[in-house]
Design an enzyme around this catalytic site. Structure first.
Site, PDB file in Angstrom:
ATOM      1  N   TYR A  91       0.803  -1.079  -0.089  1.00 24.09           N
ATOM      2  CA  TYR A  91       0.053  -0.064  -0.111  1.00 24.09           C
ATOM      3  C   TYR A  91       0.924   1.385  -0.063  1.00 24.09           C
ATOM      4  O   TYR A  91       0.380   2.310   0.425  1.00 24.09           O
ATOM      5  CB  TYR A  91      -0.920   0.161   1.116  1.00 24.09           C
ATOM      6  N   ASP A 150       0.021 -10.254  10.710  1.00 26.19           N
ATOM      7  CA  ASP A 150       0.785 -11.284  10.485  1.00 26.19           C
ATOM      8  C   ASP A 150       2.304 -10.920  10.452  1.00 26.19           C
ATOM      9  O   ASP A 150       3.280 -11.874  10.686  1.00 26.19           O
ATOM     10  CB  ASP A 150       0.544 -11.949   9.006  1.00 26.19           C
ATOM     11  N   HIS A 371       4.960  -7.841  -4.149  1.00 27.91           N
ATOM     12  CA  HIS A 371       3.785  -7.989  -4.571  1.00 27.91           C
ATOM     13  C   HIS A 371       2.604  -6.916  -4.368  1.00 27.91           C
ATOM     14  O   HIS A 371       2.798  -5.993  -3.641  1.00 27.91           O
ATOM     15  CB  HIS A 371       3.456  -9.205  -3.611  1.00 27.91           C
ATOM     16  N   TYR A 452     -11.003  -1.902   0.470  1.00 31.84           N
ATOM     17  CA  TYR A 452     -10.940  -1.246   1.732  1.00 31.84           C
ATOM     18  C   TYR A 452      -9.677  -0.353   1.765  1.00 31.84           C
ATOM     19  O   TYR A 452      -9.756   0.550   2.880  1.00 31.84           O
ATOM     20  CB  TYR A 452     -11.044  -2.207   2.653  1.00 31.84           C
ATOM     21  N   ARG A 453      -8.837  -0.298   1.099  1.00 31.93           N
ATOM     22  CA  ARG A 453      -7.520   0.273   1.182  1.00 31.93           C
ATOM     23  C   ARG A 453      -6.811   0.184   0.069  1.00 31.93           C
ATOM     24  O   ARG A 453      -6.976  -0.885  -0.627  1.00 31.93           O
ATOM     25  CB  ARG A 453      -6.847  -0.477   2.232  1.00 31.93           C
TER      26      ARG A 453
END
Ligand code: ADP
Length: 505
Positions: A91, A150, A371, A452-453
């Protein structure tokens, strides 16, 4: 001080602002050397791209220093971009939306201000990482666990302001914050909720306000810099069971989603089940990719007194366990057993942070693997989840990309996160992965879904999808932006919110 990266503010204004920041914070608190700035690029864009380069990094150590930085930025009209740990990878990482912004790096504001063992909450500064909070709880011998995501290297505040998800019963991190302290664009220090009253005793315990609740204004927005927050903790349960359901194919997926939804709605399961397809850990804990396979596993956990956990597991067996083709497993730990959990799934739902998932995500291209995550939200209905998974699969197939799936389930919502891997040294491959993301935003919007982001590249596109009432939400966001931050210095472009005078940035 000078920077080699330009801003619309003009080189002279930027130099003056940096000099003023050095005067206020000290020489070591401001970085401008190109080699030092490289570390603050988005690690998952094309390696050579300078599109999101910062002009400098400033590292305040106190709220007063954050206020000083904001005042200087206003005086010289220099845009800022805040991060807490900047591990927001996929992000944008620490990188700013607006090229040339000065990064406000809050890693050094890393004090745990309070741990209240009776009321089970902590108060933390933005630089406090999941690792730090867990260490402090262990050190104090506090019988309290924190929810974590995580990877343990991120911050509590950065993750929660972005609506991140964790895996204890307090896994809705945005809602687990209680009582913020925020520096506004004009340098004002605001306390949200009950904290607005000096000395109020319920600042970090009562989640609302007298009058409107402003805490939400500072989440995924660019209206302030959060300098501390209250954070709820879970009293150590007597017993903890880490559970897995393994199955194959879409039919079972839909049934497992429906069964788990029932158990989430009635609170038999209190944490956030996470599903995976295409990625697994082998017996030795090593990551294995099977992007073409259709084997799924869902992990979730049960917490409580021993008899409660046994009753909860019986309910899981009677619902999820009855679905044809589903194999259930679990491992149960004494809540006091600090050393017990051996693998990542067991540790992460218990609140013990690690970095185990970083290495496996580097498998496809070695240390140069990047990624891109695409993360639309929808209802937690089996049929809707399957339809969305099929659509996402066809879109990746159409683009010739392979991907792995994650699915996060709360009582009413399914968060679909698909991940595609690429080599960020390869410009063409990187471009095609990002172009496909943009296409998927459009295709999913047509079915009533939005992320959502999102990443820096798609903040405007995602904001465009929220067009109800002739973009009423964007117009409100902009009205607030212009009222609170008339010079547009705080994170311009964040979540698609730009200041009126965008042209001069
Ligand atoms: P993490 O702690 O998980 O590494 P980041 O620090 O990268 O997360 O933060 C994610 C995003 O949240 C940032 O890009 C920024 O937009 C916003 N953010 C982070 N910390 C703050 C803060 N203290 N105040 C305001 N916004 C913040």
């Amino acid at each position: 001080m000078t920077s080699s990266v330009a801003t619309g503010a003009g080189a002279r204004d930027l130099d003056r602002a940096l000099d003023a920041m050095v005067a206020a914070l000290g020489h070591d608190a401001v970085l401008t050397a190109p080699a030092e700035l490289l570390e603050f690029r988005d690690p998952y864009t094309y390696r050579e791209s300078d599109e999101f380069d910062a002009s400098a990094v400033v590292m305040p150590t106190s709220t007063e220093q954050v206020q000083a930085v904001v005042r200087i930025a206003n005086e010289h009209r220099v845009p800022l971009w805040t991060f807490s740990q900047g591990r927001n990878n996929t992000y944008g990482g620490p990188a700013p939306r607006q090229r040339g912004s000065v990064l406000v790096n809050l890693r050094q504001m890393n004090r745990i201000l309070e741990i209240d063992t009776e009321l089970a909450y902590a108060v933390v500064e933005p630089g406090v990482r999941w690792f730090d909070l867990n260490d402090a709880l262990v050190e104090q011998g506090a019988d309290l666990w924190t929810s974590i995501p995580d990877l343990g290297w991120g911050s509590i505040i950065g993750n929660s302001l972005e609506y991140g998800i964790g895996y204890s019963p307090y896994g809705d991190h945005a809602r687990n914050l209680c009582g913020l302290e925020v520096v506004l664009a004009d340098g004002t220090l605001l306390r949200t909720g009950m904290g607005a009253m000096p000395g109020n005793r319920a600042w970090h315990t009562y989640p609302h306000s007298y009058g409107p609740s402003f805490a939400g204004l500072f989440q995924q927005s660019n209206y302030g810099i959060v300098t501390s927050a209250g954070w709820g903790l879970l009293p150590r349960p007597e017993v903890y069971s880490a559970c897995w359901a393994r199955f194959s194919g879409y039919e079972a997926l839909g049934q497992v989603v429906d069964a788990l939804r029932g158990l989430l709605l009635d609170r038999t399961i209190q944490n956030t089940p996470m599903f995976n397809r295409g990625f697994d850990l082998d017996e030795n804990g090593n990551g294995v990719f099977t992007p073409d396979g259709d084997g799924w596993f869902a992990r979730f956990a049960l917490y409580g007194r021993e008899d409660q956990v046994e009753a909860q597991y019986r309910a899981v067996e009677a619902t999820v366990g009855r679905i044809p083709g589903v194999r259930l497993d679990r491992r149960t730990f004494d809540g006091r057993d600090l050393a017990g959990p051996a693998n990542h799934d067991e540790r992460v739902q218990r609140g013990i942070p690690d970095m185990d998932l970083l290495d496996p995500t580097m498998l496809p291209y070695g240390e140069n693997t990047a990624h891109l995550d695409f993360s639309p939200v929808g209802p937690a209905r089996g049929s809707a989840v399957v339809a969305t998974e099929k659509l996402v699969r066809s879109l990746y197939a159409g683009a010739g990309l392979s991907y792995v799936n994650g699915l996060w389930l709360t009582a009413r919502t399914a968060l679909h996160i698909s991940t595609t891997f690429f080599d960020p040294r390869d410009e063409e491959q990187t471009r095609s992965v990002y172009a496909n993301y943009g296409r998927m935003v459009g295709e999913l919007a047509a079915t009533g879904y939005a992320p959502y982001r999102t990443n820096l590249q798609h903040m405007d596109l995602v904001a465009d999808q929220f067009s109800f009432g002739d973009h009423a939400q964007r117009r409100l966001s902009e009205t607030l932006k212009n009222a609170l931050d008339p010079n547009g210095i705080l994170a311009p472009g964040k979540s698609g919110i730009w200041p009126a005078d965008r042209a001069s940035l």
